[in-house]
Design an enzyme around this catalytic site. Structure first.
Site, PDB file in Angstrom:
ATOM      1  N   ASN A   8      32.666 -31.469 -41.638  1.00 40.55           N
ATOM      2  CA  ASN A   8      31.730 -32.425 -41.040  1.00 40.55           C
ATOM      3  C   ASN A   8      30.771 -32.897 -42.125  1.00 40.55           C
ATOM      4  OD1 ASN A   8      29.905 -33.838 -39.527  1.00 40.55           O
ATOM      5  ND2 ASN A   8      29.082 -32.067 -38.407  1.00 40.55           N
ATOM      6  N   TRP A   9      31.021 -34.130 -42.620  1.00 37.69           N
ATOM      7  CA  TRP A   9      30.202 -34.649 -43.722  1.00 37.69           C
ATOM      8  C   TRP A   9      28.853 -35.161 -43.223  1.00 37.69           C
ATOM      9  CZ3 TRP A   9      34.280 -37.828 -47.067  1.00 37.69           C
ATOM     10  CH2 TRP A   9      35.160 -36.931 -47.659  1.00 37.69           C
ATOM     11  N   LYS A  10      28.680 -35.190 -41.910  1.00 39.23           N
ATOM     12  CA  LYS A  10      27.415 -35.673 -41.307  1.00 39.23           C
ATOM     13  C   LYS A  10      27.009 -37.008 -41.941  1.00 39.23           C
ATOM     14  CE  LYS A  10      26.074 -30.936 -40.407  1.00 39.23           C
ATOM     15  NZ  LYS A  10      25.038 -30.036 -39.947  1.00 39.23           N
ATOM     16  N   HIS A  96      28.367 -31.875 -30.527  1.00 43.98           N
ATOM     17  CA  HIS A  96      27.688 -31.208 -31.655  1.00 43.98           C
ATOM     18  C   HIS A  96      26.207 -31.034 -31.306  1.00 43.98           C
ATOM     19  CE1 HIS A  96      26.117 -30.351 -35.632  1.00 43.98           C
ATOM     20  NE2 HIS A  96      27.353 -30.076 -36.001  1.00 43.98           N
ATOM     21  N   GLU A  98      23.605 -31.330 -32.940  1.00 40.38           N
ATOM     22  CA  GLU A  98      22.690 -32.382 -33.422  1.00 40.38           C
ATOM     23  C   GLU A  98      22.726 -33.591 -32.493  1.00 40.38           C
ATOM     24  OE1 GLU A  98      24.208 -32.485 -37.431  1.00 40.38           O
ATOM     25  OE2 GLU A  98      23.342 -30.498 -37.791  1.00 40.38           O
ATOM     26  N   GLU A 167      29.338 -22.839 -32.340  1.00 35.32           N
ATOM     27  CA  GLU A 167      28.346 -23.075 -33.388  1.00 35.32           C
ATOM     28  C   GLU A 167      26.964 -22.666 -32.893  1.00 35.32           C
ATOM     29  OE1 GLU A 167      29.772 -26.197 -36.357  1.00 35.32           O
ATOM     30  OE2 GLU A 167      28.810 -27.288 -34.745  1.00 35.32           O
ATOM     31  N   GLY A 173      23.210 -25.142 -40.685  1.00 39.37           N
ATOM     32  CA  GLY A 173      22.386 -25.661 -41.774  1.00 39.37           C
ATOM     33  C   GLY A 173      21.248 -24.745 -42.192  1.00 39.37           C
ATOM     34  N   SER A 211      26.717 -22.356 -41.166  1.00 37.21           N
ATOM     35  CA  SER A 211      26.540 -21.764 -42.502  1.00 37.21           C
ATOM     36  C   SER A 211      27.777 -21.010 -42.976  1.00 37.21           C
ATOM     37  CB  SER A 211      25.291 -20.865 -42.522  1.00 37.21           C
ATOM     38  OG  SER A 211      24.137 -21.634 -42.244  1.00 37.21           O
ATOM     39  N   GLY A 232      29.876 -27.686 -42.395  1.00 38.31           N
ATOM     40  CA  GLY A 232      28.956 -28.773 -42.736  1.00 38.31           C
ATOM     41  C   GLY A 232      28.680 -28.768 -44.232  1.00 38.31           C
ATOM     42  N   GLY A 233      27.555 -28.176 -44.614  1.00 33.00           N
ATOM     43  CA  GLY A 233      27.089 -28.211 -46.003  1.00 33.00           C
ATOM     44  C   GLY A 233      28.148 -27.858 -47.032  1.00 33.00           C
TER      45      GLY A 233
HETATM   46  C1  PEP Z   1      28.077 -28.299 -38.701  1.00 30.51           C
HETATM   47  O1  PEP Z   1      27.783 -29.374 -39.156  1.00 30.51           O
HETATM   48  O2  PEP Z   1      28.702 -28.261 -37.645  1.00 30.51           O
HETATM   49  C2  PEP Z   1      27.717 -27.075 -39.422  1.00 30.51           C
HETATM   50  C3  PEP Z   1      28.182 -25.939 -38.990  1.00 30.51           C
HETATM   51  O3  PEP Z   1      26.919 -27.210 -40.528  1.00 30.51           O
HETATM   52  P1  PEP Z   1      26.660 -26.084 -41.656  1.00 30.51           P
HETATM   53  O4  PEP Z   1      28.003 -25.592 -42.102  1.00 30.51           O
HETATM   54  O5  PEP Z   1      25.930 -26.813 -42.744  1.00 30.51           O
HETATM   55  O6  PEP Z   1      25.837 -24.991 -41.038  1.00 30.51           O
END
Ligand code: PEP
Length: 251
Positions: A8-10, A96, A98, A167, A173, A211, A232-233
């Site tokens: 997930n490049w957000k 998600h 967010e 999640e 994040g 994470s 994500g990150g």
């Molecule tokens: C996500 O975007 O769904 C996520 C899990 O982000 P991260 O890996 O940065 O915690």
């Protein structure tokens, strides 16, 4: 195969860096022979078509982080599920945290998105997870139950076009991941719930997100009900995403 890895490049990257990252991943997957490691990238929508073109004929698919149900309409600023599909998107993320938190998306809309996406041939990653406060109050499993039932119960879900991502909101994040035991407990609970809904739960990928990084991927993927990850990150660098892929490949 139940394994699935998602990036997930957000709202990150410009067109040139997004293209370069997609090219690196394509090359790396080819080199490692990971044709059978189902992988999907969720770039910013603006780059969907060009990333889909770069990854055409590779084992990596692309999807949309968000889309509005339907084909066309007077919905300024939205992009439809049909437009995503026509631009090469094969997947959609729904629910998600967010989107729930910053865009106030609630179950009825999430359900419409999920059903419309499946109806138009897309696969869906449906995300669920508890907040820190809910965990501290001992409400985690109740929250997961509610988020599953309010979207998946009583409607005709195409189970073969569905993955679930667990999640925990407090892990996204933050650099703090759920422990393998915490994640396994949630995943086993989700699989049991899916079974109760009549789903072929043993075939549905249940991903961990929050994470996830090379340092914790092996331990998490070793759990029997963790089938992959939503990253994500750590998906924004080819090396770290590839290291997570290697951990899943070894599972
Ligand atoms: C996500 O975007 O769904 C996520 C899990 O982000 P991260 O890996 O940065 O915690």
């Amino acid at each position: 195969m139940r394994k699935l890895l998602a990036a997930n490049w957000k709202m990150h990257l410009y067109a040139d860096t997004a293209q370069a990252l997609a090219q690196q991943l394509r090359h790396h997957w080819q080199e490692k022979g990971w044709q059978n490691l189902p992988t999907v990238i969720f770039p910013p929508l603006l780059y969907l078509r060009e990333i889909a073109n770069i990854l055409k004929h590779s084992s990596i698919q692309v999807g949309a982080q968000n889309a509005y149900p339907g084909e066309f309409g007077a919905f300024t600023g939205e992009v439809s599920v049909a437009q995503v599909s026509a631009s090469g998107g094969a997947w959609l993320i729904v629910g998600h945290s967010e989107r729930r938190q910053y865009f106030a998306e609630k179950a009825p809309l999430l359900q419409r998105k999920l059903l419309d996406a499946q109806h138009r041939g897309l696969k869906v990653i449906y995300c669920i997870g508890e907040t820190l406060e809910e965990r501290r109050c001992g409400e985690t499993l109740n929250v997961l139950r509610q988020q599953i039932l309010e979207v998946l119960q009583g409607v005709s879900v195409a189970w073969n076009q569905l993955a679930i991502a667990y999640e925990p909101v407090w892990a996204i994040g933050t650099g703090i991941n759920a422990t393998p035991d915490q994640a396994q407990e949630a995943h086993a609970f989700i699989r049991q719930l899916l079974t109760e809904l009549g789903a072929p739960a043993s075939h549905i990928p249940i991903l961990y997100g929050g994470s996830l990084k090379p340092e914790n991927a092996h331990e998490l993927f070793r759990q029997p009900d963790i089938d992959g990850g939503l990253v994500g990150g750590a998906s924004l660098q080819a090396n770290s995403f590839a290291a997570i892929a290697a951990a899943l490949w070894d599972k």
